[in-house]
Design a protein around this motif. Sequence first.
Motif, PDB file in Angstrom:
ATOM      1  N   SER A  60       0.843  -1.082   0.551  1.00 42.14           N
ATOM      2  CA  SER A  60       0.237   0.269  -0.125  1.00 42.14           C
ATOM      3  C   SER A  60       0.620   1.116   0.196  1.00 42.14           C
ATOM      4  CB  SER A  60      -0.834  -0.223   1.342  1.00 42.14           C
ATOM      5  OG  SER A  60      -1.919   0.754   1.204  1.00 42.14           O
ATOM      6  N   GLY A  63       2.224   1.791  -3.668  1.00 43.74           N
ATOM      7  CA  GLY A  63       1.165   2.062  -4.368  1.00 43.74           C
ATOM      8  C   GLY A  63       1.700   3.731  -4.136  1.00 43.74           C
ATOM      9  N   ALA A  64       1.471   4.328  -2.453  1.00 42.01           N
ATOM     10  CA  ALA A  64       0.980   5.723  -2.558  1.00 42.01           C
ATOM     11  C   ALA A  64       2.083   6.577  -3.180  1.00 42.01           C
ATOM     12  CB  ALA A  64       0.496   6.193  -0.846  1.00 42.01           C
ATOM     13  N   PHE A  66       4.075   5.610  -5.585  1.00 38.48           N
ATOM     14  CA  PHE A  66       3.826   5.735  -6.914  1.00 38.48           C
ATOM     15  C   PHE A  66       2.903   6.645  -7.352  1.00 38.48           C
ATOM     16  CE2 PHE A  66       3.357   4.346 -11.144  1.00 38.48           C
ATOM     17  CZ  PHE A  66       4.236   4.394 -11.568  1.00 38.48           C
ATOM     18  N   ALA A  67       1.909   6.544  -6.674  1.00 40.74           N
ATOM     19  CA  ALA A  67       0.943   7.936  -7.154  1.00 40.74           C
ATOM     20  C   ALA A  67       1.609   9.066  -6.830  1.00 40.74           C
ATOM     21  CB  ALA A  67      -0.297   7.632  -6.434  1.00 40.74           C
ATOM     22  N   ALA A  72      -0.814  11.521  -9.318  1.00 46.81           N
ATOM     23  CA  ALA A  72      -2.226  11.029  -8.833  1.00 46.81           C
ATOM     24  C   ALA A  72      -2.489  10.586  -7.583  1.00 46.81           C
ATOM     25  CB  ALA A  72      -2.126   9.840  -9.528  1.00 46.81           C
ATOM     26  N   ILE A  74      -2.954   9.898  -4.190  1.00 45.91           N
ATOM     27  CA  ILE A  74      -2.224   9.016  -3.501  1.00 45.91           C
ATOM     28  C   ILE A  74      -3.272   7.640  -3.198  1.00 45.91           C
ATOM     29  CG2 ILE A  74      -1.208   8.424  -1.026  1.00 45.91           C
ATOM     30  CD1 ILE A  74      -0.090  11.787  -1.748  1.00 45.91           C
ATOM     31  N   GLY A  77      -3.884   5.414  -4.943  1.00 44.92           N
ATOM     32  CA  GLY A  77      -2.271   4.621  -5.941  1.00 44.92           C
ATOM     33  C   GLY A  77      -2.195   3.539  -3.926  1.00 44.92           C
ATOM     34  N   SER A  78      -2.422   3.865  -3.742  1.00 41.59           N
ATOM     35  CA  SER A  78      -2.664   2.984  -2.109  1.00 41.59           C
ATOM     36  C   SER A  78      -3.757   1.950  -1.862  1.00 41.59           C
ATOM     37  CB  SER A  78      -2.800   4.001  -0.155  1.00 41.59           C
ATOM     38  OG  SER A  78      -2.357   3.152   0.579  1.00 41.59           O
ATOM     39  N   ILE A  80      -4.584   0.409  -4.562  1.00 39.85           N
ATOM     40  CA  ILE A  80      -4.150  -0.292  -5.699  1.00 39.85           C
ATOM     41  C   ILE A  80      -2.992  -0.976  -4.916  1.00 39.85           C
ATOM     42  CG2 ILE A  80      -2.947  -0.995  -7.950  1.00 39.85           C
ATOM     43  CD1 ILE A  80      -6.109  -0.182  -7.867  1.00 39.85           C
ATOM     44  N   GLY A  81      -2.228  -1.142  -4.242  1.00 42.95           N
ATOM     45  CA  GLY A  81      -1.582  -1.745  -3.737  1.00 42.95           C
ATOM     46  C   GLY A  81      -1.911  -2.495  -2.580  1.00 42.95           C
TER      47      GLY A  81
END
Length: 296
Positions: A60, A63-64, A66-67, A72, A74, A77-78, A80-81
């Motif tokens: 998580s 993903g955050a 990367f966002a 993107a 956050i 992204g979190s 998605i992860g």
Amino acid sequence: MDLESMLQTIFNFENYGELLVLVQNSIWAGAVLGLLGGLVGTFVMKRDLAFAVHGISELSFAGAAFALLIGADIIFGSLIGSVAAAVLLGFMGVRARDKNSIIGVIMPFGLGLGILFLALYEGRAANKFGLLTGQIVSVDTVQLQVLAGTAVVVMIALVAIWRPLSFASVDPEMAEARGVPVRSLAIGFMVLLGVSVALSIQIVGALLVLALLITPAAAALRVTTSPRLVVLLSVVFAMTATVGGILLALGSRIPISPYVTTLSFLIYVVCRVTGRVRANKGLNGRVSRDQPARAL
């Protein structure tokens, strides 16, 4: 820094009333996450998924991060992860031994990816720090509505599978023999857990998410064996830690997470001591080790 300056930094209540009005949405968000964490945490403890929460939080965090790097959202992204990690664990971690080994592989991989993305990010350092330690200040109405809506969906789904999930958590072999879809329930709960982890990271960050999803339920299990009371106390403890942590952190220069995790830890210590005292007095239905069993 001397002791007085340190205490002034940790506990600063100047202009507290004015600041309290500005963070009402944050307090509501903390209450929602405390409610969600308390409910989900009871099944985390029943299914022995404490280690899994940590593994999911690492992806998580990746993903955050990367966002954040690509500009993107956050939270998206979190999510998605978290969901990716949860689904992976749900499909692959059938046995406890396999599950732990998979989590042990996922954790350093996710943490490494997150650190890589943060190293490439050239924005504010506070944004990087917030992913690790949490930040829930300046929550606007739209963010609160999205957070509350997502939490409500998770809680409705959890209530819908509550009875079969409880059966499968206590005795998976018997549940499977009775026709309960144990594997599907496991995957479904892991998805709900992944979403809960992603939302909880806003409060305590990726490194300390256990304080919301494990410690309150663990504390409740120390003082009662009643399933309903465990759920109730877990929710109360989680909401106390989150809302109390936000109120204590208000006005100070310290991130919210130390306050939340400290309150959560103190609640656990009190419950553990209380449980030990009750056990010694035989108030929990067990015979104290220091006292001989009475003849029936």
